[in-house]
Enzyme design. Structure first.
Site, PDB file in Angstrom:
ATOM      1  N   ASP A 133       0.836  -1.194   0.000  1.00  0.00           N
ATOM      2  CA  ASP A 133       0.000   0.000   0.000  1.00  0.00           C
ATOM      3  C   ASP A 133       0.874   1.248   0.000  1.00  0.00           C
ATOM      4  O   ASP A 133       0.539   2.266   0.612  1.00  0.00           O
ATOM      5  CB  ASP A 133      -0.924  -0.017   1.234  1.00  0.00           C
ATOM      6  CG  ASP A 133      -2.048   1.000   1.129  1.00  0.00           C
ATOM      7  OD1 ASP A 133      -2.362   1.430   0.010  1.00  0.00           O
ATOM      8  OD2 ASP A 133      -2.609   1.372   2.189  1.00  0.00           O
ATOM      9  N   CYS A 191     -25.351 -13.563  -2.613  1.00  0.00           N
ATOM     10  CA  CYS A 191     -25.266 -12.832  -1.339  1.00  0.00           C
ATOM     11  C   CYS A 191     -25.088 -11.337  -1.594  1.00  0.00           C
ATOM     12  O   CYS A 191     -24.262 -10.921  -2.409  1.00  0.00           O
ATOM     13  CB  CYS A 191     -24.097 -13.369  -0.511  1.00  0.00           C
ATOM     14  SG  CYS A 191     -23.883 -12.504   1.072  1.00  0.00           S
ATOM     15  N   CYS A 198     -24.306  -1.911   4.358  1.00  0.00           N
ATOM     16  CA  CYS A 198     -23.373  -0.784   4.427  1.00  0.00           C
ATOM     17  C   CYS A 198     -24.111   0.417   5.021  1.00  0.00           C
ATOM     18  O   CYS A 198     -25.163   0.816   4.500  1.00  0.00           O
ATOM     19  CB  CYS A 198     -22.835  -0.448   3.041  1.00  0.00           C
ATOM     20  SG  CYS A 198     -21.798   1.046   3.013  1.00  0.00           S
ATOM     21  N   CYS A 248     -19.772 -10.372   5.983  1.00  0.00           N
ATOM     22  CA  CYS A 248     -19.460 -11.319   4.907  1.00  0.00           C
ATOM     23  C   CYS A 248     -19.427 -12.748   5.436  1.00  0.00           C
ATOM     24  O   CYS A 248     -18.694 -13.056   6.382  1.00  0.00           O
ATOM     25  CB  CYS A 248     -18.107 -10.969   4.287  1.00  0.00           C
ATOM     26  SG  CYS A 248     -17.589 -12.113   2.984  1.00  0.00           S
TER      27      CYS A 248
END
Length: 373
Positions: A133, A191, A198, A248
């Site tokens: 990153d 799903c 959110c 999840c």
């Protein structure tokens, strides 16, 4: 190359990486139009660095003419399992699990460089460029190319056995590697939990994320005042957000197995009292330092306002009267207005005439209007 692959994979395992994959570098032409359109739509917002050198993201070979392959690595972190408590009553905020402990950039980068060293031993003279990153690299795309997982609807990389609670690292090299096996099949099926749950609707169909609606973006990367409409939707998140991972199904087993960690829900009262030295002492070696003290306390003020708890009024009143950062004072004023009542009106009136920052004055006026409506 098989011997080199085995040595690299073994070195990665010794450093704690749970997944290792290999792929030849190429131009990711299928992502170029998407990325350019994403930039043109203004989605990076304050993350202006994402618009720099777009071609280097699409084709890492432009970084160095000798580069031929990528070694993609996944390093795990503990999934979130906060204590079961009433955050409003106890005035506790919430931070994303990846931010606990030392900054992952430092930890994972050091470990990935040791893996690159092992590659240089296996193939003397091998060229390596290591990223965590930290550069213009499409991390998820290369992880998918290296067969580490698939793109989930939450836009994270998902693996059937490890979910998504891991950091990605890349070693770009001139050694020629090929991927093992077929591309990872998509396993999200029908799903839609991440999209439907959110808090801000930042996730949409088509595997798209709107950063300007994302709590992680707003609480970390966004540097100015938080949009008024978004403040109540932060809930108690003060740094990042784990909702799209928590819900999840591929993370269920990992979350259930995690130990409860009180550090995921720090005291808002303690955080609001941090001065510069206190902030550096507490967060100077963690990822939380990215938001800086003023950004973190801005978020804390909003969450105090979201709490609905009158016990937050004295904390916010002190911040409004004595906090050196105007950004924090303005959000403290907003939060007081959300709580309302006589004590709030008195606190706002006591500083209105001596406040010199126009943004804070505007927030005080709005808060007074809300409190007296």
């Amino acid at each position: 190359m098989r011997d080199a692959e085995e040595k690299v994979a073994r070195a990665a395992q010794e450093q704690g990486f749970i997944l290792t994959g290999f792929a030849p570098l190429r131009s990711l032409d299928e992502r170029r139009d998407f990325f350019n359109r994403w930039l043109a739509e203004g989605r990076p917002a304050d993350m202006t660095w994402l618009a720099r050198e777009p071609e280097r993201r699409v084709d890492p070979r432009t970084l160095h003419p000798r580069l031929r392959s990528v070694v993609s690595l996944a390093y795990p972190y503990t999934p979130p399992r906060p204590p079961a408590l009433d955050w409003r009553a106890e005035l506790r905020g919430r931070i994303a699990a990846y931010a606990l402990g030392p900054d992952y950039h430092d930890v994972v980068l050091r470990k990935a460089r040791l893996v690159a060293d092992a590659l240089a031993v296996a193939i003397p003279g091998a060229l390596s460029r290591v990223y965590v990153d930290t550069g213009p690299v499409f991390e998820r795309e290369w992880a998918a190319e290296a067969r580490l997982g698939w793109f989930g609807r939450n836009t994270n990389l998902l693996n059937r056995y490890h979910g998504s609670y891991f950091f990605l690292a890349e070693i770009l090299t001139d050694v020629e590697f090929e991927p093992a096996g077929e591309p990872y099949r998509e396993h999200c099926g029908t799903c839609r939990r991440c999209l439907d749950l959110c808090p801000t609707g930042a996730l949409t169909d088509g595997y798209r994320l709107e950063p300007r609606l994302c709590i992680s973006y707003l609480t970390i990367e966004h540097r100015g005042p938080l949009p008024l409409a978004m403040r109540p939707r932060l809930g108690n998140w003060i740094f990042g957000c784990d909702v799209c991972q928590e819900v999840c199904p591929w993370n269920d087993d990992h979350t259930r197995a995690a130990r409860i960690n009180d550090a995921l829900m720090p005291s808002l009262t303690e955080l609001m009292s941090l001065d510069d030295d206190g902030f550096r002492t507490r967060f100077g070696r963690s990822a939380v330092k990215r938001t800086k003290r003023r950004g973190l306390l801005r978020n804390v003020a909003v969450v105090l306002g979201n709490s609905g708890n009158p016990g937050a009024i004295p904390i916010l009143a002190r911040a409004l009267a004595g906090e050196p950062e105007a950004l924090v004072r303005s959000h403290a004023a907003w939060a007081l207005g959300e709580l309302g009542g006589g004590a709030v009106v008195r606190a706002l009136e006591s500083v209105r005439t001596r406040e010199s920052d126009p943004a804070v004055v505007d927030e005080i006026a709005l808060a007074l209007a809300n409190s007296t409506a």
